[in-house]
Design a protein around this motif. Structure first.
Motif, PDB file in Angstrom:
ATOM      1  N   ALA A   1      35.198  35.988  29.083  1.00 32.72           N
ATOM      2  CA  ALA A   1      33.750  35.874  29.214  1.00 32.72           C
ATOM      3  C   ALA A   1      33.254  37.105  29.966  1.00 32.72           C
ATOM      4  N   ASP A   2      32.013  37.484  29.711  1.00 32.27           N
ATOM      5  CA  ASP A   2      31.414  38.575  30.479  1.00 32.27           C
ATOM      6  C   ASP A   2      31.434  38.186  31.953  1.00 32.27           C
ATOM      7  N   TYR A   3      31.619  39.171  32.827  1.00 32.44           N
ATOM      8  CA  TYR A   3      31.695  38.858  34.252  1.00 32.44           C
ATOM      9  C   TYR A   3      31.175  40.001  35.105  1.00 32.44           C
ATOM     10  N   LYS A   4      30.863  39.630  36.332  1.00 37.02           N
ATOM     11  CA  LYS A   4      30.468  40.587  37.366  1.00 37.02           C
ATOM     12  C   LYS A   4      31.271  40.230  38.603  1.00 37.02           C
ATOM     13  N   THR A   5      31.698  41.249  39.358  1.00 44.00           N
ATOM     14  CA  THR A   5      32.445  41.005  40.584  1.00 44.00           C
ATOM     15  C   THR A   5      31.856  41.823  41.724  1.00 44.00           C
ATOM     16  N   LEU A   6      32.024  41.306  42.927  1.00 48.06           N
ATOM     17  CA  LEU A   6      31.655  42.010  44.150  1.00 48.06           C
ATOM     18  C   LEU A   6      32.763  41.759  45.161  1.00 48.06           C
ATOM     19  N   VAL A   7      33.399  42.825  45.634  1.00 48.82           N
ATOM     20  CA  VAL A   7      34.477  42.698  46.619  1.00 48.82           C
ATOM     21  C   VAL A   7      33.836  42.511  47.996  1.00 48.82           C
ATOM     22  N   LEU A   8      34.144  41.380  48.635  1.00 49.30           N
ATOM     23  CA  LEU A   8      33.565  41.024  49.936  1.00 49.30           C
ATOM     24  C   LEU A   8      34.480  41.354  51.107  1.00 49.30           C
ATOM     25  N   GLN A   9      35.780  41.441  50.848  1.00 49.52           N
ATOM     26  CA  GLN A   9      36.757  41.744  51.910  1.00 49.52           C
ATOM     27  C   GLN A   9      37.953  42.440  51.287  1.00 49.52           C
ATOM     28  N   GLY A  10      38.500  43.400  52.022  1.00 46.50           N
ATOM     29  CA  GLY A  10      39.724  44.070  51.594  1.00 46.50           C
ATOM     30  C   GLY A  10      39.495  44.957  50.394  1.00 46.50           C
ATOM     31  N   GLU A  11      40.535  45.085  49.605  1.00 46.45           N
ATOM     32  CA  GLU A  11      40.418  45.824  48.351  1.00 46.45           C
ATOM     33  C   GLU A  11      41.131  45.035  47.271  1.00 46.45           C
ATOM     34  N   LEU A  12      40.561  45.057  46.096  1.00 46.29           N
ATOM     35  CA  LEU A  12      41.146  44.384  44.948  1.00 46.29           C
ATOM     36  C   LEU A  12      41.903  45.424  44.147  1.00 46.29           C
ATOM     37  N   ARG A  13      43.181  45.164  43.943  1.00 44.35           N
ATOM     38  CA  ARG A  13      44.016  46.073  43.165  1.00 44.35           C
ATOM     39  C   ARG A  13      44.248  45.468  41.788  1.00 44.35           C
ATOM     40  N   ILE A  14      44.029  46.274  40.756  1.00 45.42           N
ATOM     41  CA  ILE A  14      44.188  45.856  39.369  1.00 45.42           C
ATOM     42  C   ILE A  14      45.410  46.574  38.807  1.00 45.42           C
ATOM     43  N   TYR A  15      46.291  45.818  38.138  1.00 47.46           N
ATOM     44  CA  TYR A  15      47.532  46.361  37.601  1.00 47.46           C
ATOM     45  C   TYR A  15      47.609  46.144  36.092  1.00 47.46           C
ATOM     46  N   ARG A  16      48.127  47.126  35.394  1.00 51.66           N
ATOM     47  CA  ARG A  16      48.386  46.995  33.953  1.00 51.66           C
ATOM     48  C   ARG A  16      49.540  46.003  33.749  1.00 51.66           C
ATOM     49  N   PRO A  17      49.714  45.524  32.507  1.00 53.99           N
ATOM     50  CA  PRO A  17      50.793  44.558  32.247  1.00 53.99           C
ATOM     51  C   PRO A  17      52.181  45.059  32.655  1.00 53.99           C
ATOM     52  N   ASN A  18      52.399  46.379  32.628  1.00 52.74           N
ATOM     53  CA  ASN A  18      53.706  46.933  33.003  1.00 52.74           C
ATOM     54  C   ASN A  18      53.863  47.087  34.518  1.00 52.74           C
ATOM     55  N   GLY A  19      52.842  46.669  35.302  1.00 50.42           N
ATOM     56  CA  GLY A  19      52.909  46.742  36.762  1.00 50.42           C
ATOM     57  C   GLY A  19      52.300  48.000  37.355  1.00 50.42           C
ATOM     58  N   GLU A  20      51.912  48.951  36.517  1.00 47.38           N
ATOM     59  CA  GLU A  20      51.312  50.203  36.989  1.00 47.38           C
ATOM     60  C   GLU A  20      49.922  49.934  37.569  1.00 47.38           C
ATOM     61  N   LEU A  21      49.660  50.496  38.750  1.00 46.47           N
ATOM     62  CA  LEU A  21      48.348  50.358  39.376  1.00 46.47           C
ATOM     63  C   LEU A  21      47.307  51.054  38.513  1.00 46.47           C
ATOM     64  N   LYS A  22      46.277  50.321  38.117  1.00 46.17           N
ATOM     65  CA  LYS A  22      45.225  50.855  37.247  1.00 46.17           C
ATOM     66  C   LYS A  22      43.994  51.260  38.043  1.00 46.17           C
TER      67      LYS A  22
END
Length: 145
Positions: A56-77
């Motif tokens: 679904a379409d989405y919006k995010t706002l990071v309120l604390q820390g940092e959000l790390r997104i990783y590719r399926p192979n584990g590589e930091l994106k």
């Protein structure tokens, strides 16, 4: 020197779902008529959640820390710092997410929900679970006192 500020969550009761490690949630609202689900997620520091895809379409706002997104192979994106706001369309690459040096707290609003919001994927990218409005409505009802 960077000073780390914590999101004040004293009035939030975090919930977890058995089998879904390193993530907690607090549902803010489920609006079936408008097709919107708003919630907070807390991602554990230095951990990754299950591989998934946003449906679904989405919006995010990071309120604390940092959000790390990783590719399926584990590589930091990507790293999203406090205050990072993202608006994205449904679909996209499957990925995992997690917190940085401290737990990440992120506000998610899912819009124009027509079916599953999230598809949870197994090791061969097979769908092992889905979460949509009915599931989040049930979780919200269970969350209420």
């Amino acid at each position: 020197m960077l000073v780390e500020h914590r999101f004040d969550d004293r009035n939030i009761t975090w919930r977890t779902i058995e089998g879904f490690d390193h993530i907690a949630y607090h549902i803010l609202s489920v609006d079936e008529e408008a097709r919107i689900v708003d919630l907070l997620f807390r991602f554990a520091a230095h951990e990754k959640i299950a591989l998934h895809r946003h449906m679904a379409d989405y919006k995010t706002l990071v309120l604390q820390g940092e959000l790390r997104i990783y590719r399926p192979n584990g590589e930091l994106k990507e790293i999203r710092s406090v205050g990072s706001y993202v608006s994205a369309k449904a679909g996209g690459e499957p990925h995992t997410e997690g917190g940085g040096d401290c737990d990440a707290v992120v506000y998610f609003t899912n819009r124009d929900v027509q079916g599953p919001i999230y598809e949870i994927l197994g090791p061969a990218n097979e769908i092992v679970a889905t979460f949509g409005i009915p599931e989040f409505k049930e979780l919200l009802e269970a969350q209420s006192p």
